[in-house]
Design a protein around this motif. Structure first.
Motif, PDB file in Angstrom:
ATOM      1  N   TYR A 116     -71.944  22.549  75.207  1.00 19.11           N
ATOM      2  CA  TYR A 116     -72.960  21.798  75.925  1.00 19.11           C
ATOM      3  C   TYR A 116     -72.873  22.095  77.424  1.00 19.11           C
ATOM      4  CZ  TYR A 116     -75.372  17.854  77.979  1.00 19.11           C
ATOM      5  OH  TYR A 116     -76.209  17.073  78.723  1.00 19.11           O
ATOM      6  N   LEU A 132     -75.578  16.368  81.472  1.00 18.07           N
ATOM      7  CA  LEU A 132     -74.447  15.441  81.362  1.00 18.07           C
ATOM      8  C   LEU A 132     -73.102  16.171  81.298  1.00 18.07           C
ATOM      9  CD1 LEU A 132     -75.997  12.846  78.880  1.00 18.07           C
ATOM     10  CD2 LEU A 132     -75.339  12.411  81.246  1.00 18.07           C
ATOM     11  N   GLN A 183     -66.921  12.720  81.874  1.00 15.74           N
ATOM     12  CA  GLN A 183     -65.513  12.803  81.484  1.00 15.74           C
ATOM     13  C   GLN A 183     -65.278  11.833  80.349  1.00 15.74           C
ATOM     14  OE1 GLN A 183     -63.370  11.908  85.048  1.00 15.74           O
ATOM     15  NE2 GLN A 183     -64.078  13.778  86.045  1.00 15.74           N
ATOM     16  N   HIS A 204     -72.156  12.381  57.794  1.00 18.24           N
ATOM     17  CA  HIS A 204     -73.378  11.846  57.183  1.00 18.24           C
ATOM     18  C   HIS A 204     -74.373  12.976  56.939  1.00 18.24           C
ATOM     19  CE1 HIS A 204     -72.997   7.333  58.282  1.00 18.24           C
ATOM     20  NE2 HIS A 204     -71.861   7.850  57.874  1.00 18.24           N
ATOM     21  N   MET A 243     -64.624   7.801  73.095  1.00 20.48           N
ATOM     22  CA  MET A 243     -64.846   8.666  74.249  1.00 20.48           C
ATOM     23  C   MET A 243     -65.319   7.877  75.468  1.00 20.48           C
ATOM     24  SD  MET A 243     -68.063  10.690  72.581  1.00 20.48           S
ATOM     25  CE  MET A 243     -67.445  10.664  70.907  1.00 20.48           C
ATOM     26  N   ALA A 244     -65.755   6.628  75.262  1.00 19.98           N
ATOM     27  CA  ALA A 244     -66.358   5.865  76.357  1.00 19.98           C
ATOM     28  C   ALA A 244     -65.474   4.726  76.852  1.00 19.98           C
ATOM     29  CB  ALA A 244     -67.700   5.295  75.899  1.00 19.98           C
ATOM     30  N   PHE A 278     -67.368   8.434  82.125  1.00 14.80           N
ATOM     31  CA  PHE A 278     -68.396   8.539  81.091  1.00 14.80           C
ATOM     32  C   PHE A 278     -69.690   7.877  81.559  1.00 14.80           C
ATOM     33  CE2 PHE A 278     -70.637   7.277  77.246  1.00 14.80           C
ATOM     34  CZ  PHE A 278     -70.495   8.389  76.430  1.00 14.80           C
ATOM     35  N   LEU A 290     -73.948   9.079  83.156  1.00 14.12           N
ATOM     36  CA  LEU A 290     -74.968   8.595  82.230  1.00 14.12           C
ATOM     37  C   LEU A 290     -76.005   7.731  82.955  1.00 14.12           C
ATOM     38  CD1 LEU A 290     -75.296   8.735  79.126  1.00 14.12           C
ATOM     39  CD2 LEU A 290     -74.106   6.554  79.017  1.00 14.12           C
ATOM     40  N   GLU A 310     -81.649  14.561  76.843  1.00 16.71           N
ATOM     41  CA  GLU A 310     -80.346  15.054  77.314  1.00 16.71           C
ATOM     42  C   GLU A 310     -79.202  14.336  76.606  1.00 16.71           C
ATOM     43  OE1 GLU A 310     -79.049  17.393  78.977  1.00 16.71           O
ATOM     44  OE2 GLU A 310     -80.891  18.291  79.727  1.00 16.71           O
ATOM     45  N   PHE A 347     -76.376  15.974  74.260  1.00 21.06           N
ATOM     46  CA  PHE A 347     -74.956  15.786  74.565  1.00 21.06           C
ATOM     47  C   PHE A 347     -74.210  15.233  73.343  1.00 21.06           C
ATOM     48  CE2 PHE A 347     -71.822  12.525  75.874  1.00 21.06           C
ATOM     49  CZ  PHE A 347     -70.838  13.365  76.360  1.00 21.06           C
ATOM     50  N   SER A 399     -73.631  17.764  70.681  1.00 21.08           N
ATOM     51  CA  SER A 399     -72.991  19.026  71.070  1.00 21.08           C
ATOM     52  C   SER A 399     -71.681  19.205  70.296  1.00 21.08           C
ATOM     53  CB  SER A 399     -72.740  19.038  72.575  1.00 21.08           C
ATOM     54  OG  SER A 399     -71.812  18.018  72.921  1.00 21.08           O
ATOM     55  N   PRO A 400     -71.268  20.469  70.091  1.00 20.83           N
ATOM     56  CA  PRO A 400     -70.077  20.735  69.273  1.00 20.83           C
ATOM     57  C   PRO A 400     -68.837  19.988  69.768  1.00 20.83           C
ATOM     58  CG  PRO A 400     -71.143  22.799  69.950  1.00 20.83           C
ATOM     59  CD  PRO A 400     -71.884  21.698  70.626  1.00 20.83           C
ATOM     60  N   ILE A 405     -68.582  17.136  71.152  1.00 18.77           N
ATOM     61  CA  ILE A 405     -68.618  15.717  70.819  1.00 18.77           C
ATOM     62  C   ILE A 405     -68.546  15.545  69.298  1.00 18.77           C
ATOM     63  CG2 ILE A 405     -70.071  13.645  70.898  1.00 18.77           C
ATOM     64  CD1 ILE A 405     -68.754  14.440  73.577  1.00 18.77           C
ATOM     65  N   VAL A 413     -67.003  17.212  67.161  1.00 18.32           N
ATOM     66  CA  VAL A 413     -65.670  17.412  66.619  1.00 18.32           C
ATOM     67  C   VAL A 413     -64.787  16.179  66.872  1.00 18.32           C
ATOM     68  CG1 VAL A 413     -64.485  18.482  68.587  1.00 18.32           C
ATOM     69  CG2 VAL A 413     -63.990  19.277  66.277  1.00 18.32           C
ATOM     70  N   LEU A 414     -65.198  15.313  67.798  1.00 15.72           N
ATOM     71  CA  LEU A 414     -64.404  14.133  68.124  1.00 15.72           C
ATOM     72  C   LEU A 414     -64.655  12.966  67.181  1.00 15.72           C
ATOM     73  CD1 LEU A 414     -64.632  13.997  72.013  1.00 15.72           C
ATOM     74  CD2 LEU A 414     -62.696  14.698  70.617  1.00 15.72           C
ATOM     75  N   GLU A 440     -66.823  11.906  63.426  1.00 13.39           N
ATOM     76  CA  GLU A 440     -67.678  12.274  62.302  1.00 13.39           C
ATOM     77  C   GLU A 440     -68.812  11.276  62.116  1.00 13.39           C
ATOM     78  OE1 GLU A 440     -67.344  14.793  59.719  1.00 13.39           O
ATOM     79  OE2 GLU A 440     -66.238  15.731  61.350  1.00 13.39           O
ATOM     80  N   ASP A 441     -68.772  10.201  62.866  1.00 15.14           N
ATOM     81  CA  ASP A 441     -69.657   9.084  62.611  1.00 15.14           C
ATOM     82  C   ASP A 441     -71.024   9.257  63.300  1.00 15.14           C
ATOM     83  OD1 ASP A 441     -70.252   6.698  61.501  1.00 15.14           O
ATOM     84  OD2 ASP A 441     -68.892   5.513  62.724  1.00 15.14           O
TER      85      ASP A 441
END
Lengths: 232, 263
Positions: free
Chosen positions: A7, A11, A15, B21, B201-202, B214, B218, B232, B236, B239-240, B242, B244-245, B247-248
Motif C-alpha cells: 500500500y 494513508l 503507524q 471470510h 492495529m489501532a 493510527f 486518518l 483510501e 488501506f 492492503s496486503p 493489513i 496479513v495482520l 483475518e477478520d
C-alpha cells in the motif's frame, strides 16, 4: 498475498500499534511406550514434523500457535516446552516401557497452566488451550491418583470451557479406557492404520482455524475422514 | 454555552471483508452507518455492529442492531423539547429499552426463520454527537476513539472473555450487564468507531489507549480530502500489509467536525 504491491496511498504515514499476537497453546501428549517401537514411532515423528512445517509456513498460525510436547513411556517428560512451531526442537523419540497416560495428562495440564499464567502476566491474549493425546495402549497408571486427576482435569476443563481435549487411538489402543478420560461430547477417534501424516495435517488446519477465529466463533473443525477410521 | 447552529460533520464508513471470510465465500458481516435525525439539527447518530463469525444470520443481526440504535435514539430526540440537552442527559436507563428491543426483534426474526436468537449475535457500537456534547455506548468488542482539544481518548473499551475471540453480544440475555455507556468530551473534533478486526492495529492494548500514529493520519485525511477518504481507507484496510495482520472483517467509521463551517 504477500507478493502483492504494498500500500502506498494517502494513508501510508499511518503507524500501527504494536501488540503481541494472541496465542493458542497446544500440548501434544505422545505415547512412546514399548509397543510404539518401529514403524508407528517413525510415522508419528514424521507426522509431528509435518505439523511443525505446515504451521511454520502459515503467516498467522506461525505467530499465534505455541506447541509443547509431553512424551510418556518408561518416563513421563516435557520433551519440549511451549515455543512457536518453527522453534520446536524435538529430540529423536525412542519407545520403551509402559503407558503412564494419566501422569502425562497431568504434566501437560500443568505446562498449559504455567503458560496461561505467563500470558496473563505479560498481558498477552490467548485462545482456549488444546491438549492432543496419541496412544496405542491402555493406561498402565489407572490405579494411581494420576489417572483420577487426569480424568478430573479433562472433564472439568471441558465443562468450564477452559480446555479442548482430543484423544486419538492408534492400532489396538483400548478405546473404552480412553473414552473414560475423554469428555463425553468428544470421544476418542481411531487412527486409520498409521495415517499420522493425515492426522497432523488435520491438526494443522484446525489450529490455523483457531488462530484466525472471529468473536464467539463456534469450533467447526475440518472433517477427520482422511485419517479417522469411523467418520464422525 | 453558545450553541453553534451551523456545526456540521464530515463522515465516512468503510468495510472490507476479511481474507478468511472472503475465502469461505462469507460476506462481510459488519454493518455501519450514520444518520441525521430530522428533529435535531446539528446532531448526528453513529452506529456500527460486528455480526459474530459463527452466527448463521450474523449480518441480519448486525443490521437489526444498527437500525435499532438509530430508531431508538431518533425517538428519544424527537420527544425531547431540546434535543441537545437530551443528549447531555442520556444515561444507562435510556438504553435498557434499546437492548430489550434488540433482543425481542432478533427473537421474532429467529422464530419466523426457524433459527435461534444466537444465530443473530452481533456487537453494538453506538454514538450521538451534538455541537457541544457526545455520548457513546458499546456492547462487546470493537471500540470508540475520540479527539477533543487535540487529545485522543477511548470512551469505551473492547469487552472480552478470558479467551481471545470471545465476546458479548447486544442480543444476549446478559447484554445489559455488559453495556458500557456514558458521555464523551463536550466538543469532539473527530470520532472513530471500529470493529475488532482493527483493534490490534489501532489500540495499545496493554496501556489501554488509542495509537496516535493510527488516528492522526486518518482524521487528517478526512479533514483534507473528504471526497476520496472512504476509498483510501478501504484500499488501506484491504492492503496486503493489513490483511496479513487480521483475518477478520474490518470496519471503520470516521467522523470529523467540519472546521470550515463557523462553529
Amino acid at each position: 498475498m504477500n507478493e502483492q504491491i504494498p500500500y502506498s496511498g494517502a494513508l501510508s504515514s499511518i503507524q500501527l500499534a504494536s501488540n503481541p499476537e494472541p496465542r493458542c497453546a497446544c500440548a501434544l501428549v505422545l505415547d512412546v511406550s514399548g509397543s510404539m517401537e518401529g514403524e508407528p514411532l517413525e510415522e508419528l515423528q514424521r507426522g509431528v514434523q509435518t505439523l511443525l512445517r505446515e504451521l511454520s509456513a502459515d503467516p498467522l498460525a506461525s505467530r499465534r500457535v505455541e506447541l509443547a510436547v509431553v512424551t510418556f513411556g518408561s518416563t513421563v517428560k516435557l520433551a519440549s516446552d511451549f515455543v512457536s512451531p518453527d522453534r520446536v526442537q524435538l529430540p529423536p523419540l525412542s519407545a520403551h516401557g509402559g503407558t503412564p497416560m494419566g501422569e502425562a495428562v497431568v504434566l501437560a495440564a500443568s505446562a498449559l497452566n504455567a503458560r496461561r499464567r505467563q500470558y496473563q502476566e505479560e498481558g498477552i491474549q490467548y485462545f482456549r488451550p488444546w491438549m492432543f493425546l496419541l496412544t496405542d495402549g491402555e493406561p498402565t497408571d489407572r490405579d494411581t491418583p494420576h489417572w483420577k486427576e487426569a480424568v478430573k482435569i479433562v472433564h472439568e476443563g471441558e465443562d468450564r470451557r477452559q480446555l479442548l481435549f482430543f484423544a486419538v487411538a492408534v492400532n489396538e489402543a483400548d478405546q473404552s479406557q480412553l473414552n473414560r478420560l475423554c469428555p463425553p461430547q468428544r470421544p476418542s477417534l481411531k487412527l486409520k492404520g498409521l495415517h499420522f501424516r493425515e492426522l497432523f495435517v488435520w491438526l494443522t488446519r484446525s489450529l490455523k482455524m483457531v488462530s484466525e477465529s472471529s468473536p464467539g466463533q463456534k469450533m467447526s473443525l475440518p472433517p477427520t475422514s482422511g485419517w479417522n477410521e469411523i467418520a464422525l | 454555552m453558545k450553541l453553534p447552529s451551523d456545526c456540521s460533520w464530515r463522515w465516512t464508513v468503510s468495510s472490507v471483508t476479511g481474507p478468511s471470510h472472503g475465502a469461505a465465500g462469507t460476506p462481510c458481516e459488519d454493518v455501519g452507518g450514520i444518520a441525521f435525525p430530522s428533529a435535531a439539527e446539528g446532531i448526528v447518530l453513529l452506529a456500527l455492529s460486528d455480526g459474530a463469525g459463527s452466527a448463521a444470520a450474523a449480518k441480519e443481526g448486525a443490521e437489526i442492531v444498527v437500525e435499532s440504535w438509530f430508531r431508538h435514539l431518533a425517538g428519544i430526540l424527537s420527544r425531547a423539547p431540546d434535543p441537545c440537552t437530551a443528549v447531555r442527559r442520556l444515561g444507562l436507563e435510556d438504553l435498557l429499552p434499546l437492548l430489550t428491543s434488540i433482543r425481542s426483534r432478533t427473537e421474532t426474526r429467529a422464530e419466523r426463520s426457524g433459527r435461534t436468537s444466537a444465530d443473530y449475535s452481533a456487537t453494538l457500537l453506538g454514538a450521538v454527537l451534538t455541537p457541544d456534547a457526545s455520548f457513546f455506548a458499546q456492547v462487546g468488542d470493537g471500540c470508540w476513539v475520540v479527539e477533543s482539544d487535540g487529545v485522543l481518548g477511548c470512551p469505551t473499551w473492547p469487552a472480552r472473555g478470558e479467551f481471545a475471540a470471545e465476546t458479548i453480544f447486544a442480543n444476549s440475555r446478559t447484554a445489559a450487564t455488559h453495556l458500557q455507556c456514558g458521555p464523551g468530551p463536550a466538543r469532539c473534533t473527530a470520532v472513530a468507531g471500529f470493529t475488532d478486526g482493527i483493534e490490534r492495529m489501532a489500540l495499545r492494548l496493554a496501556a489501554q489507549i488509542p495509537e496516535p500514529g493510527f488516528f492522526g493520519p486518518l482524521f487528517h485525511l478526512l479533514k483534507q480530502d473528504p471526497t476520496h477518504a472512504g476509498e483510501e481507507i478501504r484500499a488501506f484496510l484491504d492492503s496486503p500489509g493489513i490483511r496479513v495482520l487480521s483475518e477478520d472483517d474490518k470496519s471503520l467509521l470516521v467522523v470529523v467536525r467540519d472546521e470550515t463551517v463557523a462553529g
